[in-house]
Scaffold this motif. Structure first.
Motif, PDB file in Angstrom:
ATOM      1  N   TYR A  74       0.860  -1.190   0.000  1.00 61.27           N
ATOM      2  CA  TYR A  74       0.000   0.000   0.000  1.00 61.27           C
ATOM      3  C   TYR A  74       0.892   1.234   0.000  1.00 61.27           C
ATOM      4  O   TYR A  74       1.771   1.380   0.852  1.00 61.27           O
ATOM      5  CB  TYR A  74      -0.924   0.024   1.225  1.00 61.27           C
ATOM      6  N   ASP A  75       0.652   2.120  -0.955  1.00 63.31           N
ATOM      7  CA  ASP A  75       1.411   3.363  -1.068  1.00 63.31           C
ATOM      8  C   ASP A  75       0.764   4.416  -0.173  1.00 63.31           C
ATOM      9  O   ASP A  75      -0.277   4.984  -0.508  1.00 63.31           O
ATOM     10  CB  ASP A  75       1.429   3.838  -2.523  1.00 63.31           C
ATOM     11  N   SER A  76       1.388   4.680   0.969  1.00 62.32           N
ATOM     12  CA  SER A  76       0.833   5.647   1.920  1.00 62.32           C
ATOM     13  C   SER A  76       1.307   7.067   1.650  1.00 62.32           C
ATOM     14  O   SER A  76       0.934   7.996   2.377  1.00 62.32           O
ATOM     15  CB  SER A  76       1.160   5.236   3.357  1.00 62.32           C
ATOM     16  N   LYS A  77       2.179   7.252   0.658  1.00 54.83           N
ATOM     17  CA  LYS A  77       2.543   8.565   0.109  1.00 54.83           C
ATOM     18  C   LYS A  77       3.174   9.519   1.124  1.00 54.83           C
ATOM     19  O   LYS A  77       3.165  10.727   0.945  1.00 54.83           O
ATOM     20  CB  LYS A  77       1.334   9.228  -0.544  1.00 54.83           C
ATOM     21  N   THR A  79       2.167  10.459   3.974  1.00 49.56           N
ATOM     22  CA  THR A  79       1.198  11.358   4.602  1.00 49.56           C
ATOM     23  C   THR A  79       0.437  10.623   5.699  1.00 49.56           C
ATOM     24  O   THR A  79       0.266   9.398   5.666  1.00 49.56           O
ATOM     25  CB  THR A  79       0.179  11.902   3.592  1.00 49.56           C
ATOM     26  N   GLY A  82      -2.689   9.145   4.186  1.00 43.57           N
ATOM     27  CA  GLY A  82      -2.378   7.960   3.391  1.00 43.57           C
ATOM     28  C   GLY A  82      -2.186   6.727   4.253  1.00 43.57           C
ATOM     29  O   GLY A  82      -2.659   5.631   3.911  1.00 43.57           O
ATOM     30  N   GLU A 106       3.254   9.484   8.579  1.00 43.75           N
ATOM     31  CA  GLU A 106       2.553   8.207   8.446  1.00 43.75           C
ATOM     32  C   GLU A 106       2.340   7.547   9.804  1.00 43.75           C
ATOM     33  O   GLU A 106       1.279   6.985  10.083  1.00 43.75           O
ATOM     34  CB  GLU A 106       3.356   7.273   7.542  1.00 43.75           C
TER      35      GLU A 106
END
Length: 385
Positions: A74-77, A79, A82, A106
């Motif tokens: 999962y790309d939480s970017k 943030t 995210g 994150e």
């Protein structure tokens, strides 16, 4: 005929059910796009490699049955939103264990959401509250600069005498929590410090570079700037005429910084922190072991090596618990010695800083490039709290 068919079908059902493959899903979370992508991809690579090792050995036993481990990314970017969304997305797939996320934003976002979802998560943040006793399912991959910045500064000053330093970092928790700790450590060693902060996503650092050059510091430290950002900062500093050493007390990523900045001739004089002693032959062997098992090159640079022990220990704990229930896996994790076949032995730490001893503390490394020559990464041992 119909009765015989029904009997035959009924007899076949248990066999068919028994033949269904057992699968254990775990999550891997982090920024997999943008300037911090190297860190997120390293987290994913570590989770996938640990899973492949377990699968090669027959899988992990759940309720006494060997299960194949699969990794859901999962790309939480980088943030908070995210990471929170990632926790919910993985929970929707009945995933109770997450390797990641990476940064302070994150970590802030995932802690309460993962607690509600009943998920273990491993963050690699250097936030001042990366761990909190009220979130006992959160674990920490490695200590932040509060544990090693002072020792590192004392070491690099032998090669790079300095009286002043300017630090650059993003203007969110992922930047300020680290840069302020770094600045305090520099001041404790007698250096005059200034701090510059930028909006995450910035690509042109010319205004900051101009202010730094006007202040004329001996050293510029990119602190916790993502590797891609740090590479651009280095490039623009050198193009603007800055000749002094550039440091990095905010984490690994030197390979990406070298690539983005233009190479070792651009860096010239550079020092950085490595979460593990990357010149140790056993540590360097991880990449060869990965290629042999996975049939391709690893992604994520040395961050992958640092993330691997957490993934390995988590899968071991799942096997001991015989379930992926987060509470039981966490209990099993806490009983495990901190050790890794490649990294070596370490300790459970974090009690002093966070009030909860759920942080992996392994030997770390100090890397130095001097006059365009890579002097390598020196091993620095840690002592139990």
């Amino acid at each position: 005929m119909k009765l015989g068919l029904l009997i035959a079908t009924a007899l076949a059902l248990p066999v068919a059910a028994h033949a269904q493959p057992c699968e254990l899903k775990i999550g891997a979370m982090g920024p997999m796009s943008g300037g911090a992508a190297q860190w997120g991809l390293a987290m994913l690579t570590a989770a996938q490699f640990a899973a492949a090792e377990v699968n090669q050995a027959g899988g992990v036993k759940i309720d006494g049955k060997p299960c194949k481990v699969t990794v859901v990314p999962y790309d939480s970017k980088y943030t908070a939103d995210g990471a929170a969304a990632g926790s919910n997305a993985l929970a929707a797939q009945d995933i109770h264990v997450i390797i990641g996320p990476v940064g302070s934003p994150e970590a802030t976002g995932i802690k309460p959401v993962a607690a509600r979802n009943g998920q273990i998560a491993w963050n690699a943040a250097y936030a001042k509250n990366a761990l909190e006793p009220k979130y006992p399912l959160m674990f920490h991959i490695a200590p932040g600069p509060a544990a090693w910045a002072d020792a590192m500064i004392k070491r690099v000053m032998k090669d790079f005498p300095m009286k002043s330093v300017a630090l650059i970092a993003p203007n969110d928790q992922g930047g300020t929590d680290i840069a302020t700790v770094d600045a305090e450590a520099y001041r404790a060693n007698g250096l005059k410090t200034t701090e510059e902060y930028y909006q995450r996503g910035t690509t042109n650092f010319a205004p900051i570079v101009t202010r730094i050059l006007a202040a004329n510091p001996d050293v510029v430290d990119t602190a916790s700037s993502p590797p891609g950002d740090a590479g651009v900062i280095v490039k623009q500093l050198r193009l603007a005429g800055f000749k002094g050493p550039i440091g990095r007390l905010g984490g690994p990523g030197t390979d990406e910084i070298l690539r983005v900045s233009g190479g070792i001739d651009v860096l010239q004089n550079f020092y950085w922190f490595e979460t593990v002693p990357t010149d140790d032959p056993k540590v360097k062997a991880i990449d060869d072991e990965y290629r042999k098992l996975m049939g391709k090159d690893p992604v994520g640079g040395t961050s992958f090596w640092a993330d691997l022990p957490a993934a390995r220990m988590t899968l071991k704990a799942i096997g001991i618990a015989g379930t992926d229930d987060a509470q039981k896996v966490a209990a099993a994790l806490r009983t495990l010695p901190v050790e890794d076949p490649n990294i070596g032995k370490g300790y459970w730490g974090g009690k002093k800083q966070f009030g909860i001893a759920q942080e992996l503390q392994f030997p770390f490394g100090v890397g130095i490039i001097k006059d365009g020559k890579n002097l390598g990464v020196e091993r620095q041992d840690v002592k139990p709290e």
